[in-house]
Design an enzyme around this catalytic site. Structure first.
Site, mmCIF file in Angstrom:
data_model
loop_
_atom_site.group_PDB
_atom_site.id
_atom_site.type_symbol
_atom_site.label_atom_id
_atom_site.label_comp_id
_atom_site.label_asym_id
_atom_site.label_seq_id
_atom_site.Cartn_x
_atom_site.Cartn_y
_atom_site.Cartn_z
ATOM 1 N N SER A 1 0.833 -1.204 0.000
ATOM 2 C CA SER A 1 0.000 0.000 0.000
ATOM 3 C C SER A 1 0.868 1.254 0.000
ATOM 4 C CB SER A 1 -0.938 0.009 1.202
ATOM 5 O OG SER A 1 -0.189 -0.051 2.380
ATOM 6 N N ASN B 1 -3.916 6.585 -0.335
ATOM 7 C CA ASN B 1 -3.323 6.844 0.976
ATOM 8 C C ASN B 1 -2.724 8.234 1.072
ATOM 9 O OD1 ASN B 1 -4.191 4.554 2.182
ATOM 10 N ND2 ASN B 1 -2.334 3.380 1.770
ATOM 11 N N HIS C 1 -3.065 -2.838 -5.680
ATOM 12 C CA HIS C 1 -3.376 -2.435 -4.313
ATOM 13 C C HIS C 1 -4.877 -2.570 -4.043
ATOM 14 C CE1 HIS C 1 -3.599 0.960 -1.120
ATOM 15 N NE2 HIS C 1 -3.540 -0.223 -0.566
ATOM 16 N N GLU D 1 -6.372 -0.185 -6.899
ATOM 17 C CA GLU D 1 -5.396 0.805 -7.360
ATOM 18 C C GLU D 1 -4.328 0.029 -8.126
ATOM 19 O OE1 GLU D 1 -4.070 4.867 -5.007
ATOM 20 O OE2 GLU D 1 -3.861 2.982 -3.977
#
Ligand SMILES: C[C@H](O)CC(=O)SCCNC(=O)CCNC(=O)[C@H](O)C(C)(C)COP(=O)(O)OP(=O)(O)OC[C@H]1O[C@@H](n2cnc3c(N)ncnc32)[C@H](O)[C@@H]1OP(=O)(O)O
Length: 725
Positions: free
Chosen positions: A428, A499, A449, A461
């Site tokens: 991540s 993130n 991801h 992702e």
């Protein structure tokens, strides 16, 4: 543009006296105004011709219709297309021309009849369908209402309760269920569809079958008192579930007028409301999301090169923890053969047990049969070594975030997997170039991801490096689509897109609390804004261990814009680590219900001792609007950086990443769309003001400063040269 023709209808009159009108507007035969006007003129001709006794309406290439052409709403909103007079389509064409005609119409439905498509079919005097066709009114999901008579005809065909369920949930039913509900008159094999519809139409014309005008039916409607009760319940529920949206209640009003004052009044109300909702901000947001979601699979320089996705038969997953088992579940659910590799029997058994539990929960909820469960589980095999990797087409590594461990795994994979095999990592945060450092396979290394729980969360992702080949991206996009995820292709950096946007959100919340804002007030304001929960409730849910691990990555990589708060580490020292320990920012009872805890003041005070922060009288009394601005403008700022660095190809991809990865409310259109609805100038000026008062964390990035100083939209494309992808 309005001048370009979008679709048409064709008409063929058979020797049997049936005119077959076909909707032609690929790929889903959507009802553009061109299609609707062409339908009208075909009808006028069919009704005036002596050799036509009855009419069948159908769609080209196995699809009846996906409904009104959604891009038309956007054009009306932008003013590039003029809306026809209110009620022209639903009353003048569908009701007064088609349904009230002296010749009967039958809809022959194959594939799908959604939105305006189903509404057109309900204006016909009978509906014959092929098995499995999807029938529904999904308009509310797009921020509009069923505007071609659906609010009136569906309750009259299937009853008020079922109609409200279908409209409010936007969920379609299959033809078979439609048949038992009374929406469909007969289900016949696809090869017989057109002939069955022709015969049915002639039978109506010759009075061998009933000539039913749905809009005049009343037998399925409940008595007035009962109908009012049902509608009151639906309205109360809607107010609770969708407090920030007006259109569902407006839709219910149209249904109610039809029941109380008759379907003609209902059609008029529906037409008026249908025209009003088009310009609601929430509608603009939802329509933007519809096209942006489909746009994520269009990656310039990758998907426009004519590459065909290779067939992926077998996938290996390394690591059977929470993520690995969730990814395995997602894959076997879509019929991929999966090998799950672990380091020892005990971990392997636990990993397979997790997959089993994921599927069993479906069986318990009645979403999966026992046979399907067995069949799905049989696609999963366990392994303790790489021998079985000799014929895999893709590997997804899902072990802990440890760079040297990942490097070793990728070096091993290069040895055991075939040359064509895609080497993906579910990291991540870690730079993929580092992960692949010890291999010569950089062109087939890619990030996949997933978000936890991987078999439930909709986003994937896809992270590409400068070396990842276009073919590998195309392959993973295809897998993403097959496992029903929304894939977003992003560039390689710490935290990727989601993130990176998440981080300033939590940071801003910590900053505010250390400076005097009440955390529960922040959670309340953020939930009211439309996030599934506030930042503190979310920290409790994911657990402080994860929060600290992510924060460490960011502090290392972006120290200049990190607000270092000790609240979470201090709580964790006291074994308050979130919901799992029943204590975090909230206290949790046996049923996991969260209750504010006055004790957290102690930790806030202690954290202030470390950071030197003091309660600020202004920040102690923030309004809800100010709380939203101070938590989300830093997110906009980071999204701008991600965009300017070329990590995202287009701003709309960040909108989708934020909606599906962070839970940003879709009716606000996504983070960049929302920012533009507020205006870059205002956001820039606010961030400037706060950065002067409170420091670097709020400092607007160069991109935001440049666009904000001119008031230019943040989502306008970058010049080509600046994009990294
Ligand atoms: C007045 C009326 O009451 C108002 C209405 O009718 S509003 C419209 C109601 N209809 C809908 O909401 C259906 C929307 N469409 C869908 O749910 C899905 O597209 C579908 C189930 C029809 C097909 O799904 P799927 O096969 O996965 O294909 P999908 O990628 O979604 O769509 C294929 C293409 O058709 C386009 N499309 C689908 N439905 C469309 C529509 N109603 N209008 C315009 N374009 C549409 C998509 O944008 C996509 O275009 P692209 O290839 O350029 O990206």
């Amino acid at each position: 543009m309005a001048s370009r023709t979008k679709g048409t209808t064709t008409m063929e009159v058979g020797a049997d006296g049936v005119a077959v009108i076909t909707l032609v507007n690929p790929p889903v035969n959507s009802l553009s105004f061109d299609v609707l006007y062409s339908l009208k003129s075909n009808y006028e001709e069919a009704l005036s011709r002596n050799d036509v006794k009855a009419i069948v309406v159908t769609g080209a290439k196995g699809k009846f219709s996906g409904g009104f052409d959604i891009s038309g709403f956007g054009e009306i909103q932008k003013g590039t297309m003029k809306e026809p007079k209110v009620g022209y389509i639903s009353i003048d064409i569908l009701t007064d021309l088609l349904e009230a005609a002296k010749k009967p119409s039958v809809a022959a439905i194959d594939g799908l009849a959604l939105g305006g498509g189903l509404e057109l079919s309900m204006a016909c005097h009978a509906r014959i369908s092929a098995p499995g066709a999807q029938l529904g009114l999904p308009e509310l999901q797009l921020g509009v209402i069923p505007g071609f008579g659906g609010t009136q005809r569906l309750p009259r065909l299937v009853g008020l309760t079922k109609a409200l369920e279908m409209i409010l949930t936007s969920k379609p039913v299959k033809a078979e269920e439609g048949h038992s509900l009374g929406l469909i008159d007969a289900v016949v094999p696809p090869a017989e569809l057109l002939n069955a519809a022709r015969r049915w139409a002639l039978d109506i014309a010759e009075r061998r079958k009933p000539w039913v005008s749905s809009v005049l039916k009343t037998d399925k409607l409940p008595p007035l008192g009962e109908a009012r009760e049902i509608l009151k319940f639906a309205k109360d529920q809607t107010r609770r579930q969708a407090p920030n949206m007006k259109h569902p209640l407006m839709c219910l009003e149209a249904v109610e007028v039809g029941i109380v004052s008759g379907s003609r009044a209902g059609l008029e109300k529906e037409a008026q409301v249908g025209s009003e909702v088009i310009n609601l901000d929430t509608t603009k947001g939802l329509i933007h999301v519809f096209f942006s979601q489909r746009g994520t699979t269009k990656v310039p320089g990758v998907t426009d090169r004519g590459l065909v996705p290779r067939k992926i038969n077998k996938v290996a997953i390394i690591g059977g923890g929470l993520m690995g088992s969730g990814i395995a579940t997602a894959l076997i659910l879509s019929n991929y053969s999966v090998i799950l590799k672990e380091v020892n029997e005990k971990f392997l058994e636990a990993g397979i047990g997790r997959v089993k539990a994921n599927l069993q929960s479906r069986v318990k909820k009645g979403k999966m049969s026992k046979e399907k469960f067995e069949k799905t589980m049989s696609l999963l095999k366990g392994s303790l070594d790489y021998e079985s990797f000799r014929d895999v087409d893709m590997v997804i590594e899902a072990v802990i975030e440890n760079i040297s461990l990942k490097q070793q795994i990728f070096a091993d994979l290069e040895k055991y997997c075939p040359q064509h095999c895609i080497l993906a990592s579910n990291t991540s945060t870690i730079d993929l170039n580092k992960i692949g450092e010890r291999t010569k396979s950089q062109d087939r290394i890619i990030g996949a991801h997933f978000f936890s729980p991987a078999h439930v969360m909709p986003l994937l992702e896809i992270v590409r490096t400068n070396h990842t080949s276009a073919q590998v991206i195309v392959d993973l996009l295809d897998v993403g689509k097959k496992i029903r995820k929304t894939p977003v292709v992003v560039g390689n950096c710490t935290g990727f897109a989601v993130n990176r946007m998440f981080f300033p959100y939590t940071q801003a919340a910590m900053f505010l609390v250390e400076h005097g804002t009440d955390p529960y007030l922040i959670d309340k304001a953020v939930s009211k804004f439309g996030m599934p929960m506030g930042p503190f409730r979310l920290c409790d849910l994911v657990g402080f261990g994860v929060a600290i691990a992510t924060a460490t990555q960011f502090i290392e990589n972006f120290p200049e814009r990190t607000y270092k708060s000790m609240i979470i580490p201090l709580m964790q020292e006291d074994k308050r680590a979130g919901e799992a320990t029943r204590k975090g920012f909230y206290l949790y009872d046996d049923r996991r219900k969260a209750k504010p805890d006055p004790e957290i003041k102690k930790y806030i005070d202690k954290a202030r001792g470390v950071s030197g922060a003091k309660p600020d009288p202004k920040l102690e009394k923030l309004s809800e609007k100010e709380i939203i601005e101070m938590t989300f403008f830093p997110v906009v700022n980071e999204a701008c950086r991600v965009f300017a660095e070329g990590i995202a190809v287009k701003a709309a991809d960040l909108d989708i990443a934020g909606i599906f990865g962070m839970g940003f409310p879709p009716y606000r259109g996504g983070i960049m769309f929302w920012a533009d609805s507020i205006g870059s100038k205002y956001i820039y000026s606010k961030l400037e003001e706060w950065s002067k008062a409170y420091g670097e964390f709020f400092k607007p990035c160069a991109f935001l400063a440049e666009r904000g100083s001119k008031g230019a939209p943040l989502s306008a494309p970058l010049e080509q040269s600046r994009s990294r992808l």
